[in-house]
Design a protein around this motif. Structure first.
Motif, PDB file in Angstrom:
ATOM      1  N   HIS A   1     103.435  -4.562 -99.524  1.00 62.08           N
ATOM      2  CA  HIS A   1     103.308  -6.015 -99.507  1.00 62.08           C
ATOM      3  C   HIS A   1     103.620  -6.621-100.873  1.00 62.08           C
ATOM      4  CE1 HIS A   1     101.884  -9.874 -98.009  1.00 62.08           C
ATOM      5  NE2 HIS A   1     101.147 -10.012 -99.099  1.00 62.08           N
TER       6      HIS A   1
ATOM      7  N   GLY B   1     113.949  -1.620-102.405  1.00 59.28           N
ATOM      8  CA  GLY B   1     113.315  -1.444-101.101  1.00 59.28           C
ATOM      9  C   GLY B   1     113.413  -0.047-100.545  1.00 59.28           C
TER      10      GLY B   1
ATOM     11  N   ASP C   1     104.033  -4.021 -93.068  1.00 64.76           N
ATOM     12  CA  ASP C   1     103.955  -5.250 -93.856  1.00 64.76           C
ATOM     13  C   ASP C   1     104.705  -6.388 -93.183  1.00 64.76           C
ATOM     14  OD1 ASP C   1     103.268  -6.723 -96.315  1.00 64.76           O
ATOM     15  OD2 ASP C   1     105.437  -6.686 -96.649  1.00 64.76           O
ATOM     16  N   SER C   2     105.690  -6.052 -92.368  1.00 66.10           N
ATOM     17  CA  SER C   2     106.450  -7.090 -91.663  1.00 66.10           C
ATOM     18  C   SER C   2     105.734  -7.612 -90.423  1.00 66.10           C
ATOM     19  CB  SER C   2     107.830  -6.551 -91.262  1.00 66.10           C
ATOM     20  OG  SER C   2     107.710  -5.498 -90.319  1.00 66.10           O
ATOM     21  N   VAL C   3     104.625  -6.965 -90.056  1.00 65.66           N
ATOM     22  CA  VAL C   3     103.850  -7.410 -88.889  1.00 65.66           C
ATOM     23  C   VAL C   3     102.890  -8.504 -89.360  1.00 65.66           C
ATOM     24  CG1 VAL C   3     102.287  -6.727 -87.022  1.00 65.66           C
ATOM     25  CG2 VAL C   3     104.033  -5.129 -87.846  1.00 65.66           C
ATOM     26  N   THR C   4     103.289  -9.735 -89.196  1.00 62.24           N
ATOM     27  CA  THR C   4     102.488 -10.856 -89.699  1.00 62.24           C
ATOM     28  C   THR C   4     101.148 -10.974 -88.975  1.00 62.24           C
ATOM     29  OG1 THR C   4     103.649 -12.331 -88.161  1.00 62.24           O
ATOM     30  CG2 THR C   4     104.524 -12.152 -90.404  1.00 62.24           C
TER      31      THR C   4
ATOM     32  N   ASN D   1     106.407  -0.347 -95.041  1.00 57.62           N
ATOM     33  CA  ASN D   1     107.267  -1.534 -95.034  1.00 57.62           C
ATOM     34  C   ASN D   1     107.281  -2.199 -93.657  1.00 57.62           C
ATOM     35  OD1 ASN D   1     107.988  -1.175 -97.715  1.00 57.62           O
ATOM     36  ND2 ASN D   1     109.771   0.067 -97.216  1.00 57.62           N
ATOM     37  N   VAL D   2     107.298  -1.371 -92.603  1.00 54.28           N
ATOM     38  CA  VAL D   2     107.295  -1.914 -91.249  1.00 54.28           C
ATOM     39  C   VAL D   2     105.983  -2.639 -90.965  1.00 54.28           C
ATOM     40  CG1 VAL D   2     107.325  -1.309 -88.798  1.00 54.28           C
ATOM     41  CG2 VAL D   2     108.926  -0.207 -90.368  1.00 54.28           C
TER      42      VAL D   2
ATOM     43  N   ARG E   1      97.468  -6.937 -94.648  1.00 57.29           N
ATOM     44  CA  ARG E   1      98.694  -6.500 -95.314  1.00 57.29           C
ATOM     45  C   ARG E   1      98.536  -6.453 -96.833  1.00 57.29           C
ATOM     46  NH1 ARG E   1     103.409 -10.231 -93.769  1.00 57.29           N
ATOM     47  NH2 ARG E   1     101.806 -11.809 -94.137  1.00 57.29           N
TER      48      ARG E   1
END
Length: 303
Positions: free
Chosen positions: A256, A105, A241-244, A238-239, A250
């Motif tokens: 992702h 990561g 990608d965490s926003v659904t 990465n940030v 994404r």
């Protein structure tokens, strides 16, 4: 009508034929393809302190994890759910897989950004870039040598971690099959194949970071700016990608698909997500590499 060759043969000495292209004088023995050999550039980069420091960090990570497990006890003790990290001490193969999972990561992003982002910008910061081009080394040849060596060192860094982890894990926990968090296990040969596929996939997924770092390296004279910019943009990905709330958008983010290799660590491997991740990463990387070559070919190099 006479050809250019015939006109040249009949031209009077000392006179220039206006219909004939002016020849470019080239020194005897000069070959553009032989300038800045890959072997020479590789040795130069291997001798640099940052290469040795990064190699030491990657070598030390498995040792640190072994000590952490010895001090903290068995991973996953008391948990109701079992994940890959909880199987770290099952065998050397498990320990190598856990090291990749822990480092993929962020930690493995740093050597890729460093080796590809520092390469051209460092020459500019040392004011040696213009002298390389005056050697003369063609710009495309210079970038090609720098890029190949940067990617080679990046791949070496990605290979070094699991190899060291496998060796240390085997000494600490023994040689055995790869135990799966979902139940079952992979034989030693199947586990070795899965680790090879995993390293290859992680390398391809990191090509986006490599392309970004390399492009920034051709745009700035500050190596830290190129390396930090590539790492920062990777973190931003990465940030995001965490926003659904972004939904299917994404899927266009390389981040992702960075853990799609976990589909290999299954009794029945799945490659659908990995194929999609490879296509996204290669597409972004090719665009960034093309921008680097195009921009550097037109750049006024003064440092």
């Amino acid at each position: 009508m006479s050809t250019l060759t015939e006109r040249a043969e009949h031209a009077e000495p000392g006179r220039t034929d206006p219909g004939r292209p002016t020849p470019v004088e080239v020194a005897d023995g000069y070959r553009a393809g032989r300038t800045l050999p890959l072997g020479v550039e590789l040795v130069r980069q291997l001798k640099r302190r940052r290469t040795m420091v990064m190699g030491g960090i990657l070598f030390a990570l498995p040792i640190i994890l072994v000590i952490a497990f010895q001090v903290g006890g068995t991973p996953g003790e008391g948990n109701n759910r079992v994940n890959l990290m909880d199987t770290a001490t099952a065998s050397g193969a498990n320990f190598a897989a856990v090291n990749l999972f822990a480092a993929a990561g962020f930690l493995l992003v740093i050597p890729v950004a460093l080796f590809c982002g520092d390469t051209v910008a460092s020459e500019a910061s040392w004011s040696s870039l213009r002298y390389l081009l005056a050697a003369p080394v063609p710009r495309a040849r210079l970038l090609w040598s720098k890029l190949v060596v940067g990617l080679t060192l990046s791949l070496a860094a990605l290979v070094l971690l699991p190899v060291v982890a496998l060796a240390i894990g085997t000494v600490a926990y023994g040689w055995g099959p790869l135990e799966l968090p979902t139940g079952g296990e992979l034989s030693s040969s199947a586990a070795a194949q899965a680790l090879v596929i995993t390293v290859g996939y992680i390398f391809v997924s990191q090509l986006v970071t490599a392309g970004m770092a390399f492009w920034l390296s051709t745009r700035t004279d500050a190596p830290l700016g190129a390396v930090g910019g590539a790492v920062g943009l990777t973190i931003v990905g990465n940030v995001l990608d965490s926003v659904t709330a972004l939904g299917d958008w994404r899927h266009f983010l390389p981040a992702h698909w960075q853990y799609a290799w976990l589909d290999v660590v299954r009794p029945q491997p799945e490659y659908t997500d990995m194929i999609q991740g490879v296509s996204v990463s290669i597409t972004y990387a090719l665009v960034l590499f093309a921008l680097a070559f195009r921009g550097f070919g037109r750049k006024d190099v003064v440092s």
